[in-house]
Structures are given as structure tokens and as C-alpha cells.
Enzyme design. Structure first.
Site, PDB file in Angstrom:
ATOM      1  CG  ASN A   1      -9.304  -1.735  12.076  1.00  0.00           C
ATOM      2  OD1 ASN A   1      -8.071  -2.316  12.066  1.00  0.00           O
ATOM      3  ND2 ASN A   1      -9.694  -0.594  11.844  1.00  0.00           N
TER       4      ASN A   1
ATOM      5  CG  ASP B   1      -0.206  -0.558   2.374  1.00  0.00           C
ATOM      6  OD1 ASP B   1       1.089  -0.342   2.323  1.00  0.00           O
ATOM      7  OD2 ASP B   1      -1.261  -0.987   3.063  1.00  0.00           O
TER       8      ASP B   1
ATOM      9  CG  HIS C   1      -6.320  -2.520   8.886  1.00  0.00           C
ATOM     10  ND1 HIS C   1      -5.958  -1.454   9.779  1.00  0.00           N
ATOM     11  CD2 HIS C   1      -4.918  -2.955   8.853  1.00  0.00           C
ATOM     12  CE1 HIS C   1      -5.142  -0.558  10.184  1.00  0.00           C
ATOM     13  NE2 HIS C   1      -4.176  -1.442   9.445  1.00  0.00           N
TER      14      HIS C   1
ATOM     15  CD  GLU D   1      -8.880   0.179   7.703  1.00  0.00           C
ATOM     16  OE1 GLU D   1      -9.504  -0.233   9.027  1.00  0.00           O
ATOM     17  OE2 GLU D   1      -8.277   1.753   7.802  1.00  0.00           O
TER      18      GLU D   1
END
Ligand code: F6R
Length: 248
Positions: free
Chosen positions: A136, A67, A138, A143
Site C-alpha cells: 500500500n 521500527d 507504506h 501507513e
């Protein structure tokens, strides 16, 4: 999922680097999928040390990063281009032409995503994908809620993720609001996956990943249960809530 518990962050780096070094020795033109963030730092350090001591060569290795932020130039110290040079590429013998990272400054971000997918196909796919995990769940910048079917795409970063990454910026406002990320589908197409986790802030996510085998896009890392060749290397703090006796 194969789980390798290690003591601490440095052990994590040593252990993870062994996987990468072995692959590069067996397949000198391997395609490595790389991640940024705090977690892989000790791994990259161990790779650099091995390159210096043992001469493992990356002349023919190709790398594709997961990314990049949208809107940051390559020479911005917060860009993932900069991070990768600083943490790894400047210290090993990989040629620039073999390094691929999404271009967060592309004028047509959608076309950049399609280009990145084509590129990965042209390289023959990823042999080993390194992943960190968000609090979380990801992976990459996928996400919670992201479909497991999407390939490289532009994402709006959640406030939680922007806050977690704000430590590298002067203010929260400076943290980009979007990123380009490989999709979960790209990640699952890798031939093997190495998920790394370190520290108490990852304990909840690791418990959710390893104590449960439920696959849900509310917890993106759970998609990894669909893959046949995933190794998790995690330290004591990250595994503090995982029942290693009866894991998923
Ligand atoms: C980085 C990436 C992210 C990080 C994750 C964990 O390329 O894709 O998914 O792996 O946010 O970040 P750290 O390692 O900083 O805790």
C-alpha cells in the site's frame, strides 16, 4: 530518483550491499538506517559474505532501525530486534553498543519515541537509510494517511499490513496491533535513501511510485519524491508495470 533495475532478489542484494559497503569504507563510523522484512534479507546476506571474504568492518558503524512492534520482547523470534541479530548483527563485527532499535516494551511509548528522535540527532543523523515498501506504499510503518511531518511515533497497524506480516506468526491474532516507527520526516532527513523492492507483489506500488510523480499522503512512498538523493533498486518482477522510458 535514480532507478537501478536488477534481475532478481539475489542481484538486488548484491547491488544494494555495494552501496552500503562503499559508504562504510569511505566513512567507517557511518550511521546506517536499517529495515526488516523480506526485502533486505539478500542485502544483509551479501554484507555478511563480504565481511567474511573481504573483512569490511562494522566496528565503528552505528545502526538505527526504522521500527519495532509494540509488545514483543527482544528475544521473541518475531521481534525486529531478533530479526536483525539473526539476519545481520550476529554475523558481522558490529558492537552491541552501536545498535539502536526502538524499544517496543517501553512503559512510556511516547517518551520512547522522543528518546529515539533525540538519539538519531545525537548520532549526527542517518547517512544512508534502507527502505522496503509495503503493497500500500507504506515506508517504515507509516501507513497511508500519515502526515509527512511526524517524527518517530506509535502507529496502529492496518489489517492489510498485519495480514501481510501474519506469515511470520502462527495466527493473525498474534500479529501485534501497534508498532513504533520512525516518521516520514525522520526518513526524509536521512542524507541518502536506498529503496529496495522485489517480486510481483510490489509491482503495483512501484508503478504508482515511479510512473507518477504526485506527492500524496495517501501513498506514503510518494514523499520520497521530495528528497534529492534517493536510489531505487528493484528487480524485474517489481518493475514489471513501470515505464522505465518515461519515469517520474
Ligand atoms: C520494515 C518496514 C516495512 C517493510 C515493508 C515491506 O522495517 O519498515 O516498511 O519494509 O513492509 O516488507 P517486506 O520487505 O517484507 O515486503
Amino acid at each position: 530518483m535514480h532507478i537501478i533495475p536488477v534481475k532478481d532478489f539475489n542481484d538486488l542484494g548484491r547491488k544494494a550491499s555495494q552501496f552500503i559497503i562503499q559508504l562504510v569504507r569511505e566513512k567507517p563510523d557511518a550511521v546506517l538506517g536499517l529495515a526488516t522484512g523480506s526485502t533486505p534479507k539478500s542485502t544483509y546476506k551479501a554484507l555478511i559474505q563480504d565481511h567474511r571474504l573481504n573483512g569490511t568492518s562494522y566496528q565503528h558503524v552505528r545502526t538505527v532501525n526504522l521500527d519495532e512492534y509494540v509488545g514483543l520482547a527482544k528475544d521473541n523470534p518475531n521481534s525486529y530486534h531478533y530479526f536483525m541479530r539473526d539476519q545481520l548483527f550476529n554475523h558481522i563485527d558490529i558492537p552491541d553498543r552501536n545498535i539502536y532499535i526502538p524499544n517496543g516494551l517501553a512503559s512510556d511509548l511516547e517518551e520512547e519515541c522522543r528518546r529515539y528522535d533525540r538519539l538519531i540527532t545525537e548520532l549526527g543523523g542517518v547517512d544512508l537509510q534502507i527502505l522496503g515498501i509495503g503493497r500500500n506504499g507504506h515506508i517504515g510503518f507509516n501507513e497511508p494517511g500519515t502526515s509527512f511531518e511526524v517524527m518517530t511515533h506509535v502507529v496502529d497497524l492496518t489489517l492489510d499490513t498485519r495480514k501481510a506480516n501474519a506469515r511470520f506468526f502462527n495466527t493473525l491474532e498474534e500479529v501485534p496491533k501497534q508498532a513504533i516507527t520512525m516518521g516520514i520526516k525522520n526518513i526524509l532527513q536521512s542524507r541518502s535513501i536506498l529503496l529496495l523492492a522485489s517480486g510481483p507483489s510490489k509491482a503495483d506500488a512501484m508503478a504508482r511510485l515511479l510512473n507518477e510523480s504526485k506527492i500524496t499522503n495517501a501513498f506514503p512512498a510518494s514523499s520520497l519524491h521530495q528528497h534529492r538523493n534517493v536510489t531505487v533498486i528493484a528487480d524485474e518482477d517489481a518493475l514489471s508495470m513501470v515505464y522505465l522510458g518515461r519515469r517520474a
